[in-house]
Design an enzyme around this catalytic site. Sequence first.
Site, PDB file in Angstrom:
ATOM      1  N   ASP A  35       3.062   5.754  -6.619  1.00 42.70           N
ATOM      2  CA  ASP A  35       4.300   5.604  -5.844  1.00 42.70           C
ATOM      3  C   ASP A  35       5.549   5.509  -6.703  1.00 42.70           C
ATOM      4  O   ASP A  35       6.660   5.555  -6.180  1.00 42.70           O
ATOM      5  CB  ASP A  35       4.205   4.348  -4.963  1.00 42.70           C
ATOM      6  CG  ASP A  35       3.209   4.539  -3.849  1.00 42.70           C
ATOM      7  OD1 ASP A  35       3.190   5.644  -3.286  1.00 42.70           O
ATOM      8  OD2 ASP A  35       2.449   3.607  -3.557  1.00 42.70           O
TER       9      ASP A  35
ATOM     10  N   HIS B 214       0.883  -1.182   0.000  1.00 44.82           N
ATOM     11  CA  HIS B 214       0.000   0.000   0.000  1.00 44.82           C
ATOM     12  C   HIS B 214       0.915   1.225   0.000  1.00 44.82           C
ATOM     13  O   HIS B 214       1.706   1.420  -0.919  1.00 44.82           O
ATOM     14  CB  HIS B 214      -0.925  -0.121   1.217  1.00 44.82           C
ATOM     15  CG  HIS B 214      -2.067   0.835   1.273  1.00 44.82           C
ATOM     16  ND1 HIS B 214      -2.402   1.679   0.257  1.00 44.82           N
ATOM     17  CD2 HIS B 214      -2.978   1.080   2.270  1.00 44.82           C
ATOM     18  CE1 HIS B 214      -3.465   2.401   0.609  1.00 44.82           C
ATOM     19  NE2 HIS B 214      -3.827   2.058   1.825  1.00 44.82           N
TER      20      HIS B 214
ATOM     21  N   HIS C 117      -1.970  -1.863 -10.050  1.00 41.67           N
ATOM     22  CA  HIS C 117      -2.968  -1.308  -9.133  1.00 41.67           C
ATOM     23  C   HIS C 117      -4.222  -2.153  -9.220  1.00 41.67           C
ATOM     24  O   HIS C 117      -4.568  -2.647 -10.286  1.00 41.67           O
ATOM     25  CB  HIS C 117      -3.296   0.145  -9.524  1.00 41.67           C
ATOM     26  CG  HIS C 117      -3.897   0.919  -8.409  1.00 41.67           C
ATOM     27  ND1 HIS C 117      -5.235   0.861  -8.112  1.00 41.67           N
ATOM     28  CD2 HIS C 117      -3.329   1.749  -7.496  1.00 41.67           C
ATOM     29  CE1 HIS C 117      -5.463   1.632  -7.067  1.00 41.67           C
ATOM     30  NE2 HIS C 117      -4.335   2.178  -6.668  1.00 41.67           N
TER      31      HIS C 117
HETATM   32  N1  CMC Z   1       5.192  -6.453 -10.781  1.00 44.65           N
HETATM   33  C1  CMC Z   1       5.092  -7.635 -11.431  1.00 44.65           C
HETATM   34  N2  CMC Z   1       3.946  -8.321 -11.543  1.00 44.65           N
HETATM   35  C2  CMC Z   1       2.847  -7.777 -10.995  1.00 44.65           C
HETATM   36  C3  CMC Z   1       2.872  -6.550 -10.318  1.00 44.65           C
HETATM   37  C4  CMC Z   1       4.102  -5.886 -10.225  1.00 44.65           C
HETATM   38  N3  CMC Z   1       4.207  -4.711  -9.600  1.00 44.65           N
HETATM   39  N4  CMC Z   1       1.641  -6.264  -9.867  1.00 44.65           N
HETATM   40  C5  CMC Z   1       0.867  -7.274 -10.234  1.00 44.65           C
HETATM   41  N5  CMC Z   1       1.597  -8.190 -10.929  1.00 44.65           N
HETATM   42  C6  CMC Z   1       1.093  -9.418 -11.558  1.00 44.65           C
HETATM   43  C7  CMC Z   1       0.733 -10.453 -10.528  1.00 44.65           C
HETATM   44  O1  CMC Z   1       1.828 -11.285 -10.219  1.00 44.65           O
HETATM   45  C8  CMC Z   1      -0.377 -11.197 -11.236  1.00 44.65           C
HETATM   46  O2  CMC Z   1       0.204 -12.023 -12.221  1.00 44.65           O
HETATM   47  P1  CMC Z   1      -0.453 -13.464 -12.553  1.00 44.65           P
HETATM   48  O3  CMC Z   1      -1.799 -13.156 -13.103  1.00 44.65           O
HETATM   49  O4  CMC Z   1       0.489 -14.081 -13.518  1.00 44.65           O
HETATM   50  O5  CMC Z   1      -0.519 -14.193 -11.248  1.00 44.65           O
HETATM   51  C9  CMC Z   1      -1.117 -10.094 -11.983  1.00 44.65           C
HETATM   52  O6  CMC Z   1      -0.119  -9.068 -12.221  1.00 44.65           O
HETATM   53  C10 CMC Z   1      -2.288  -9.493 -11.224  1.00 44.65           C
HETATM   54  O7  CMC Z   1      -1.791  -9.002  -9.989  1.00 44.65           O
HETATM   55  P2  CMC Z   1      -2.534  -9.111  -8.619  1.00 44.65           P
HETATM   56  O8  CMC Z   1      -1.519  -9.307  -7.530  1.00 44.65           O
HETATM   57  O9  CMC Z   1      -3.662 -10.111  -8.701  1.00 44.65           O
HETATM   58  O10 CMC Z   1      -3.169  -7.674  -8.520  1.00 44.65           O
HETATM   59  P3  CMC Z   1      -3.775  -7.026  -7.214  1.00 44.65           P
HETATM   60  O11 CMC Z   1      -4.869  -6.131  -7.674  1.00 44.65           O
HETATM   61  O12 CMC Z   1      -4.113  -8.030  -6.183  1.00 44.65           O
HETATM   62  O13 CMC Z   1      -2.541  -6.163  -6.623  1.00 44.65           O
HETATM   63  C11 CMC Z   1      -1.042  -4.432  -6.174  1.00 44.65           C
HETATM   64  C12 CMC Z   1      -2.398  -4.813  -6.782  1.00 44.65           C
HETATM   65  C13 CMC Z   1      -0.921  -2.903  -6.158  1.00 44.65           C
HETATM   66  C14 CMC Z   1      -0.985  -4.911  -4.711  1.00 44.65           C
HETATM   67  C15 CMC Z   1       0.084  -5.077  -7.001  1.00 44.65           C
HETATM   68  O14 CMC Z   1       0.016  -4.611  -8.339  1.00 44.65           O
HETATM   69  C16 CMC Z   1       1.457  -4.824  -6.412  1.00 44.65           C
HETATM   70  O15 CMC Z   1       1.878  -5.558  -5.500  1.00 44.65           O
HETATM   71  N6  CMC Z   1       2.201  -3.787  -6.908  1.00 44.65           N
HETATM   72  C17 CMC Z   1       3.478  -3.447  -6.361  1.00 44.65           C
HETATM   73  C18 CMC Z   1       3.303  -2.676  -5.071  1.00 44.65           C
HETATM   74  C19 CMC Z   1       2.819  -1.261  -5.328  1.00 44.65           C
HETATM   75  O16 CMC Z   1       3.334  -0.542  -6.173  1.00 44.65           O
HETATM   76  N7  CMC Z   1       1.837  -0.834  -4.512  1.00 44.65           N
HETATM   77  C20 CMC Z   1       1.310   0.534  -4.568  1.00 44.65           C
HETATM   78  C21 CMC Z   1      -0.114   0.573  -5.032  1.00 44.65           C
HETATM   79  S1  CMC Z   1      -0.649   2.251  -5.411  1.00 44.65           S
HETATM   80  C22 CMC Z   1      -0.656   3.083  -3.934  1.00 44.65           C
HETATM   81  C23 CMC Z   1      -1.582   2.542  -2.902  1.00 44.65           C
HETATM   82  O17 CMC Z   1      -2.702   2.113  -3.187  1.00 44.65           O
HETATM   83  O18 CMC Z   1      -1.187   2.601  -1.757  1.00 44.65           O
END
Ligand code: CMC
Length: 436
Positions: free
Chosen positions: A363, A268, A307
Amino acid sequence: MAQDTLAITDSRTNRTYTLSIDQGTIRAMDFRQIRTGPEDFGLMTYDPAFMNTASCQSSITFIDGERGILRYRGYPIELLAERCTFLEVAYLLLFGDLPTDIELKQWVNDITHHTMLHETTKKFMEGFRYDAHPMAMLVSTVAALSTVYPEAREIYDLNNRLLQMKRLIGKMPSIAAMSYRHSLGFPYVYPDNDLSYTENFMNMLWKMVEPKYVANPVLARALDILFILHADHEQNCSANVMRSVGSAHADPYLTTAAAAAALSGPLHGGANEEVLKMLDEIGSKENVPAYIKKVKDGHGKLMGFGHRIYKNYDPRAKIIKWTAEQVFQVTGRNPKLDIALELERIALEDEYFVSRKLYPNVDFYSGIIYQAMGFKPEMFTVLFAIPRTVGWLAQWQEMLSDTEQKIARPRQVYTGHETRQFVPIGQRGVLASASL
Ligand code: CMC
């Protein structure tokens, strides 16, 4: 006009049910009538991580993740970032409309006169270890404000509630600055009421022996814009915590501390700190392809990318990129920007990121600006928490005045044992090995 409906046939009973559709949603409680017999509890929906569940009705923030749109109370974020101050936007989020000139002057005056911390709070902070993480200090100190203002528990006294909200918005930069100075071993700086919200924050962070701190106007405005961009983001993890803890009628200090704790997580608000660590690890532009390969091979994530809601470029990231250029004209260019730009360029062409609709989020660039301004990465999430306090309070207020809301209490699908036979302690290992 005919009401939109959804017809569902239960194959177990062959009965058909008609559920109302309102604003693109059906009521989860309507499923409860779908039962196989009088003993059956009725159907529930299963939605880990709330991927497809609206937990409230809200008129604060609108996001269209597919088209990359973000609006506060109907105003596009780009317009607010260009034309307003952070406290003007705070007023908009909390009260629903932009303030008039007189309202804004009064609002700024009120917030400014609530920036001072009680001396016991200062002493409380002095007790933290020299190397305590600033975000942990912030979370604990916000919770500790509950001990200073016990009347905050009267959450249905509207004047009292407003007073506590002003205190929280006013004191957040003071706590943040104290946590920063504590980690450096510097004496605390008291607020200066002549300065604007962000200038005063910079004063409390960076004033040394000069009689009056003068903030660089470009940097103060950049911080103000960053605060506007971070002020609210509808039902994100920490806003959900704010509503959930608030639904138990905890006071606003303890509730805000809980929301800030959620924000501290690296998935987050903690992501901006992680972005900087990642850029350090990559080291130079040449190493970017290898790093991207590592991520694609399943070793870690590209921090600052992806996201839950945005499946397009995060509109905040665009404004931050522009703000970065203004800041760098004052501070000099942060060399990490080149690595970040290369990372973005390659990722946006790569099938892995394109097919998953992974774009830079808020971020990705914010940490690079903060570092150029002189902040240590440990402070980045604290800088996020200051403006997000306004969003949390807006969400909290809306939740408290929503007559449909009750204490938040999800259901579960129990997958554990049925009733088990109790085994006295002396026989436990014996019986288990005898049955092998
Ligand atoms: N790098 C590489 N792969 C990714 C990333 C990433 N940053 N984010 C998602 N994926 C992949 C993930 O592995 C999955 O792949 P597969 O379908 O092959 O399993 C697919 O994309 C879908 O991801 P998800 O984890 O199901 O997506 P989510 O909606 O649950 O997670 C997230 C969203 C923000 C937690 C995630 O994208 C992430 O961990 N990003 C990196 C951390 C980050 O930058 N967080 C800040 C978010 S914005 C500010 C805030 O809200 O606080």
